[in-house]
Motif scaffolding. Structure first.
Motif, short mmCIF file in Angstrom:
data_model
loop_
_atom_site.label_atom_id
_atom_site.label_comp_id
_atom_site.label_asym_id
_atom_site.label_seq_id
_atom_site.Cartn_x
_atom_site.Cartn_y
_atom_site.Cartn_z
N PRO A 188 0.88 -2.90 14.00
CA PRO A 188 1.64 -2.76 15.25
C PRO A 188 1.07 -3.64 16.36
CG PRO A 188 1.09 -0.61 14.34
CD PRO A 188 0.35 -1.62 13.53
N SER A 189 1.96 -4.10 17.22
CA SER A 189 1.53 -4.94 18.34
C SER A 189 1.41 -4.13 19.63
CB SER A 189 2.51 -6.10 18.54
OG SER A 189 3.80 -5.58 18.79
N GLY A 190 1.42 -2.81 19.51
CA GLY A 190 1.31 -1.95 20.69
C GLY A 190 0.77 -0.59 20.30
N SER A 191 0.96 0.35 21.17
CA SER A 191 0.43 1.70 20.99
C SER A 191 1.44 2.60 20.30
CB SER A 191 0.04 2.26 22.36
OG SER A 191 -0.56 3.52 22.22
N TYR A 192 1.62 2.38 19.00
CA TYR A 192 2.56 3.15 18.19
C TYR A 192 2.17 3.00 16.72
CZ TYR A 192 4.72 -1.37 17.16
OH TYR A 192 4.93 -2.67 16.75
N VAL A 193 2.81 3.78 15.87
CA VAL A 193 2.60 3.66 14.43
C VAL A 193 3.85 3.02 13.82
CG1 VAL A 193 0.95 5.55 14.26
CG2 VAL A 193 3.39 6.03 14.02
N PRO A 194 3.71 2.32 12.70
CA PRO A 194 4.86 1.63 12.11
C PRO A 194 5.90 2.57 11.49
CG PRO A 194 2.83 1.11 10.91
CD PRO A 194 2.44 1.98 12.05
N PHE A 195 5.47 3.78 11.13
CA PHE A 195 6.42 4.77 10.60
C PHE A 195 5.82 6.15 10.76
CE2 PHE A 195 3.71 3.63 7.02
CZ PHE A 195 3.37 4.87 6.49
N ARG A 196 6.70 7.15 10.71
CA ARG A 196 6.30 8.55 10.69
C ARG A 196 7.07 9.23 9.58
NH1 ARG A 196 2.21 11.10 13.46
NH2 ARG A 196 3.49 12.95 13.32
N ARG A 197 6.37 10.11 8.86
CA ARG A 197 7.03 10.92 7.84
C ARG A 197 7.11 12.34 8.33
NH1 ARG A 197 6.16 9.90 1.73
NH2 ARG A 197 7.70 11.55 1.87
N SER A 198 8.24 12.97 8.07
CA SER A 198 8.43 14.39 8.36
C SER A 198 9.23 14.96 7.20
CB SER A 198 9.16 14.57 9.68
OG SER A 198 9.37 15.95 9.94
N GLY A 199 8.56 15.69 6.33
CA GLY A 199 9.23 16.17 5.12
C GLY A 199 9.71 14.97 4.32
N GLY A 200 10.99 14.96 4.01
CA GLY A 200 11.57 13.86 3.25
C GLY A 200 12.11 12.73 4.11
N LEU A 201 11.87 12.79 5.41
CA LEU A 201 12.35 11.72 6.29
C LEU A 201 11.25 10.71 6.58
CD1 LEU A 201 14.42 13.63 9.01
CD2 LEU A 201 15.25 12.51 6.92
N VAL A 202 11.64 9.44 6.61
CA VAL A 202 10.76 8.38 7.07
C VAL A 202 11.48 7.70 8.24
CG1 VAL A 202 9.61 6.20 6.52
CG2 VAL A 202 9.77 8.00 4.78
N ILE A 203 10.85 7.75 9.41
CA ILE A 203 11.39 7.11 10.60
C ILE A 203 10.59 5.83 10.80
CG2 ILE A 203 11.78 7.32 13.08
CD1 ILE A 203 11.27 10.48 11.22
N LEU A 204 11.28 4.70 10.76
CA LEU A 204 10.63 3.40 10.86
C LEU A 204 10.71 2.86 12.28
CD1 LEU A 204 12.05 1.78 7.62
CD2 LEU A 204 9.75 2.67 7.97
N SER A 205 9.60 2.38 12.80
CA SER A 205 9.59 1.70 14.09
C SER A 205 10.32 0.37 13.97
CB SER A 205 8.14 1.44 14.53
OG SER A 205 7.48 2.66 14.80
N GLY A 206 10.64 -0.20 15.10
CA GLY A 206 11.40 -1.44 15.14
C GLY A 206 10.74 -2.58 14.38
N GLN A 207 11.58 -3.34 13.70
CA GLN A 207 11.14 -4.54 12.99
C GLN A 207 11.95 -5.72 13.51
OE1 GLN A 207 8.66 -5.08 10.68
NE2 GLN A 207 8.03 -2.98 11.11
N VAL A 208 11.30 -6.83 13.62
CA VAL A 208 11.91 -8.07 14.12
C VAL A 208 11.94 -9.10 12.99
CG1 VAL A 208 11.29 -7.64 16.53
CG2 VAL A 208 9.65 -8.78 15.01
N PRO A 209 12.64 -10.20 13.21
CA PRO A 209 12.73 -11.22 12.15
C PRO A 209 11.54 -12.17 12.11
CG PRO A 209 14.19 -11.80 13.95
CD PRO A 209 13.59 -10.48 14.29
N ARG A 210 10.41 -11.63 11.66
CA ARG A 210 9.26 -12.50 11.36
C ARG A 210 9.44 -12.98 9.93
NH1 ARG A 210 4.81 -12.70 14.29
NH2 ARG A 210 3.45 -12.81 12.46
N VAL A 211 9.24 -14.27 9.71
CA VAL A 211 9.42 -14.86 8.39
C VAL A 211 8.12 -15.58 8.02
CG1 VAL A 211 10.75 -16.53 7.03
CG2 VAL A 211 11.90 -15.14 8.77
#
Length: 155
Positions: free
Chosen positions: A21-44
């Motif tokens: 991460p480029s800031g104060s956050y995590v790239p994803f969070r899991r809650s039970g069977g859910l995965v919430i993904l933080s924003g992704q940009v077009p890095r190639v």
């Protein structure tokens, strides 16, 4: 080889390595069977790509390519969340796309189609999702597209 890995190979795609991460956050969070993904940009290939504004210095087709690149990064982050086993993905529940554009640009959904199409190409029916496509006056580091998503996964 898993069916999802096989499908990626058939499409000529490889999941990229992602930096932290480029800031104060995590790239994803899991809650039970859910995965919430933080924003992704077009890095190639580890480099910032597809910077600009739709309707000014980028076409819809270029925006779709940016959305595909960001979607591939989403899938790479999802793979990290499921210990590399994308076959555990049961459904893409929601995709949100943010498109950096000039004020009178109206083709946000067409741009985000690039991401939607890639997710369905890779995951098949499991990739069909609800979606929001939003316009943005600016995005981090001048990127043209940013995506986030929520997935249902098997434990």
């Amino acid at each position: 080889m898993s069916r999802t890995a096989r499908r990626l190979s058939e499409l000529g795609l490889a999941l990229p390595s992602l930096k932290g991460p480029s800031g104060s956050y995590v790239p994803f969070r899991r809650s039970g069977g859910l995965v919430i993904l933080s924003g992704q940009v077009p890095r190639v290939d580890g480099k910032d790509a597809f910077q600009g504004r739709l309707g000014e210095d980028m076409t819809v087709a270029e925006g779709q390519a940016a959305a595909r690149a960001a979607a591939l990064n989403l899938l790479a982050q999802l793979a990290t969340a499921v210990d590399g086993d994308l076959d555990r993905v049961e459904a893409c529940l929601q995709l949100r796309g943010f498109v950096r554009a000039v004020p009178d640009f109206a083709d946000h959904p067409a741009v985000v189609d690039g991401a939607s199409d890639l997710i369905v190409e890779v995951l098949g029916e499991r990739g069909q999702h609800a979606r929001t496509a939003l316009g943005a006056g600016s995005l981090p580091r001048g990127f043209s597209v940013e995506l986030d998503a929520i997935f249902q996964v098997a434990d």
